[in-house]
Every structure is written in structure tokens, then in C-alpha cells.
Design an enzyme around this catalytic site. Structure first.
Site, short mmCIF file in Angstrom:
data_model
loop_
_atom_site.label_atom_id
_atom_site.label_comp_id
_atom_site.label_asym_id
_atom_site.label_seq_id
_atom_site.Cartn_x
_atom_site.Cartn_y
_atom_site.Cartn_z
N ARG A 1 0.85 -1.10 0.18
CA ARG A 1 -0.09 0.05 -0.34
C ARG A 1 0.68 1.09 0.12
O ARG A 1 0.95 1.74 0.93
CB ARG A 1 -0.78 -0.09 1.54
CG ARG A 1 -1.77 -0.93 1.20
CD ARG A 1 -2.94 -1.15 -0.17
NE ARG A 1 -3.67 -1.94 0.28
CZ ARG A 1 -5.18 -2.10 0.45
NH1 ARG A 1 -5.48 -1.44 1.27
NH2 ARG A 1 -6.16 -2.97 0.61
N GLN B 1 -0.33 2.02 -6.49
CA GLN B 1 -2.10 1.79 -6.15
C GLN B 1 -2.56 2.02 -7.68
O GLN B 1 -3.36 1.17 -7.23
CB GLN B 1 -2.20 3.92 -6.46
CG GLN B 1 -2.23 4.43 -4.65
CD GLN B 1 -2.77 5.92 -4.62
OE1 GLN B 1 -3.52 6.54 -6.02
NE2 GLN B 1 -3.21 6.47 -3.45
N ASP C 1 -3.38 -2.05 -6.94
CA ASP C 1 -4.00 -2.12 -6.04
C ASP C 1 -5.53 -2.86 -6.72
O ASP C 1 -6.08 -2.05 -6.32
CB ASP C 1 -4.39 -1.04 -5.53
CG ASP C 1 -5.06 -1.73 -3.29
OD1 ASP C 1 -4.96 -2.38 -4.00
OD2 ASP C 1 -5.13 -0.20 -3.01
N SER D 1 -8.32 -3.49 -3.67
CA SER D 1 -9.15 -2.02 -2.93
C SER D 1 -9.99 -1.78 -4.23
O SER D 1 -11.00 -1.83 -4.05
CB SER D 1 -7.85 -1.18 -2.82
OG SER D 1 -7.11 -0.93 -2.19
N TYR E 1 -3.42 3.74 29.43
CA TYR E 1 -4.78 4.10 29.26
C TYR E 1 -5.11 3.39 28.33
O TYR E 1 -5.84 2.95 28.10
CB TYR E 1 -5.36 5.55 29.55
CG TYR E 1 -6.47 5.26 30.19
CD1 TYR E 1 -7.10 5.57 31.29
CD2 TYR E 1 -6.94 6.02 28.70
CE1 TYR E 1 -7.99 5.42 31.03
CE2 TYR E 1 -8.20 6.81 28.99
CZ TYR E 1 -9.28 6.21 29.78
OH TYR E 1 -10.62 6.37 29.82
#
Length: 385
Positions: free
Chosen positions: A124, A129, A132, A135, A231
């Protein structure tokens, strides 16, 4: 000597896509000298491309043996055992290979001496792109999921005001804000539904809201007796563990739930338990795009449509194949981009030091190259030893 590309017919049940369409093949043939594209008879029929279309584009329409007898073979679905046996030393295979789900296929391909480039392993990064495919197919899956939900739901999606009264819009909840989820949100919104989106990753809020949906935030109450980092980690852990219960009231309010939470190579996380399904209104619809990995819903049956507590639960495994025309077009463009990226003076000679090919390469020189896939195979090999 001409570079040859083979395009076999897909034989998986329900697979209507083809790895190369005539228009894309035509452009490839026009830009690459001394290239021959061999397409198996009937390979494009599921995507409404005839053999004559391929011949007009300059391809050779051939039998199955000749389609596999090529320097580079392009496929959509992972190869069957028979197809693996048809491939041999020095050949290159490009396609979806499901390496994490089917590592044994990777081993078999390595033993055959095949160099394989897995489209789902394309990195990625910005310059990749255009390659891809994952996607592109996920986007189609998200769109199709929303359309299926609208078809199955016994209600209108949009707000309607009629002489007989006003019909309120359907409430659609999309779980997961990846490519498929965002496309499902956008499509449901276009159809007029009131849309809500949820993702455990807080940064996705902006993307969900940019599409006109409301972001669902789950409140987790825990003791704040740690430093800031600890946390945050505890909140994330508790939120994951409590997601099904925290989501239950939001699920109960939804007419449609489209779930897309999926991690390759791992069981899909449980987001919708049976109590949550029972709390939904009769006639509601769940489309579970995580069905191939077990589903986000406790009642999902992979590849089936069932009714649970009067809720329709769909577990599709290959929605892009239900839209084979555009799915094949987009897929063919990504495969062609992969081929063009590896061309060097008319031959396919990718640079395996390049990040694109280094990460996409599954097998090469008789070995499984992907570290994660090797890790899946090593326990099996140790047991045999």
C-alpha cells in the site's frame, strides 16, 4: 522471441470474471513490441466478452493447454491443483492467490518452480495504487452489499412522502470503515437511507462523516489509573472485547447491517452475537462480507442466505463476481499495470529489489518468499519431519 501471456478460463464455481479484457489487451499489444496474448476459448463469456472480441483486439483464442503454455499466466481465482500441475519452471503466475488462507498452494507452486506475484500482497504505497486490485474488488463488494441489502429489505431505503403518508428512511449500520465499508456507506447514502458507520479505529470518523454518515462511538468505562499510553492500550483492549455488547443497541435500531471487518489470514472478529440478531426487527437484513473468514455475525453461514430470529443473514463469498463487467475491467487494469511495471526491453524481468515486486512475490526460485506464509508452512513441515 515473443513474450507470451496466457489468459485461462476461470473454473471456480460462480467466478465470472476474467483476468484480461479485450480493450485492455488491445492497449497492451499496442504498447509492447513482440507480444502474444493467448486467451482460452470462452474465458471472457462470464464477463460478456466473446472470443470474437478478443480476436478483434489482436489476441489468439486457443485451447486450455496453450493458454497455460505461456511465459506469463494471468488469473483471477487461486489456481486449482490441476492448474498448478499445468504450470512449470520459469513461468510467472499473476493473480489472487489467497496466500494466507491457502499456504499449501504456495508450496506447491514453489515446488513447480513457478514465480508467483500475488495481487493481494501489493504494498500500500502511492506508486503502487494502480496495481491495487484488492481495493478495487473491495469497493465493488461494498457497493454490491448495499444493493443486495436494499433488494432484500422489505422496506424502502429513502424517505418517501406520499398521499397515503410518510415513509421513514431505512437505518443502515456499516461495521468497518475500510474500502468496502466506505463504499457501502456511500451507496446506502445515495439510495436515501439514514446511514451510520462504526470502526474501532477512531481516525476513520472523518472518512465516515465525510460521506454523510453518522459515526458510532462506543463508550468504554475503565479505571483511569495508568499513564496515558497504558490507558489508551487498555481502552483499545476493552473496546475490542466488549464490542458485541456495546454494539447491541445500535444493531437493534438498524434495519440493515453491513459488516466488513476482516483481517487476512485470521478468523473474522465477532461483532454481532445471537442476542443482537434477536433484538433486530423481523425482516431486517445482515450482509456479512467477512463470511469467507467465518463472519462477523455468530449466525453467518459462509456462502449461504439464512433466516435467524426472522432476520435475513447473507454470507456472500465473492460479490465482485456478481458484477463481472466492471470487476474484470478494473482487475485487468491492475494486472496490466503489474506486467508493465516488470517489463524490460520486451521481456518480463521484474526487479525483485523493488518494493512492489519484493512484497508481491509469493514464490520464486523454488522457494516460498513471503515470510508470513513460510511461517504458516513451517509447523506442517516440522510435523512431517
Amino acid at each position: 522471441m515473443a513474450l507470451t501471456i496466457g489468459v485461462p478460463r476461470e473454473t471456480d464455481s460462480g467466478e465470472a470474471r476474467v483476468a484480461l479484457i479485450p480493450d485492455v489487451a488491445d492497449r497492451l499489444l499496442a504498447t509492447v513490441d513482440d507480444l502474444e496474448v493467448r486467451v482460452e476459448e470462452g474465458a471472457g463469456h462470464g464477463a460478456y466478452h466473446t472470443d470474437a472480441d478478443y480476436e478483434a483486439a489482436g489476441c489468439a483464442v486457443v485451447g486450455r493447454d496453450e493458454a497455460f503454455d505461456a511465459d506469463l499466466v494471468t488469473k483471477v481465482a487461486p489456481p486449482s491443483d490441476d492448474e498448478v500441475e499445468r504450470l512449470g519452471d520459469g513461468q510467472v503466475l499473476i493473480g489472487f492467490l489467497s496466500p494466507l488462507e491457502r499456504p499449501e498452494t504456495a508450496r506447491a507452486l514453489a515446488e513447480q518452480g513457478v514465480t508467483t506475484l500475488a495481487m493481494e500482497l501489493v504494498p500500500r504505497i502511492s506508486r503502487a495504487q494502480k496495481l491495487d486490485a484488492l481495493s478495487a474488488m473491495s469497493s465493488i463488494g461494498g457497493y454490491r452489499a448495499a444493493i443486495l441489502a436494499a433488494e432484500r429489505l422489505p422496506k424502502f431505503f429513502p424517505l418517501l412522502t406520499t398521499a397515503a403518508g410518510t415513509v421513514r428512511p431505512a437505518r443502515v449500520l456499516v461495521l468497518g470503515a475500510g474500502v468496502a465499508g466506505l463504499q457501502a456507506i456511500a451507496t446506502a447514502k445515495r439510495l436515501g437511507a439514514k446511514v451510520f458507520g462504526y470502526d474501532i479505529r477512531e481516525p476513520t470518523r472523518e472518512e465516515v462523516e465525510s460521506l454523510g454518515a453518522s459515526f458510532v462511538e462506543l463508550e468504554v468505562d475503565i479505571e483511569a489509573d495508568q499513564d496515558e499510553s497504558g490507558y489508551a492500550e487498555q481502552v483499545e483492549k476493552e473496546k475490542q472485547e466488549r464490542q458485541p455488547e456495546l454494539l447491541k443497541p445500535h444493531l437493534a435500531d438498524a434495519d440493515v447491517v453491513i459488516s466488513t471487518a476482516l483481517i487476512p489470514g485470521k478468523p473474522a472478529p465477532l461483532l454481532i452475537n445471537e442476542n443482537a440478531v434477536a433484538a433486530m426487527d423481523p425482516g431486517s437484513v445482515i450482509v456479512d462480507l467477512a463470511a469467507p473468514n467465518g463472519g462477523n455475525c455468530a449466525l453467518t453461514e459462509t456462502g449461504e442466505e439464512i433466516a435467524g430470529h426472522d432476520v435475513q443473514i447473507l454470507g456472500p463469498t465473492n460479490l465482485p463476481a456478481q458484477m463481472p463487467v466492471h470487476a474484470s475491467e478494473l482487475y485487468a487494469k491492475t494486472v496490466t499495470a503489474m506486467i508493465e511495471e516488470g517489463l524490460d526491453d520486451g521481456t518480463f524481468a521484474p526487479d525483485f529489489e523493488d518494493q512492489i515486486f519484493a512484497e508481491s512475490c509469493l514464490t520464486r526460485d523454488g522457494e516460498v518468499r513471503n515470510e508470513r506464509v513460510r511461517g504458516l508452512l513451517e509447523p506442517v513441515e516440522e510435523d512431517k519431519a
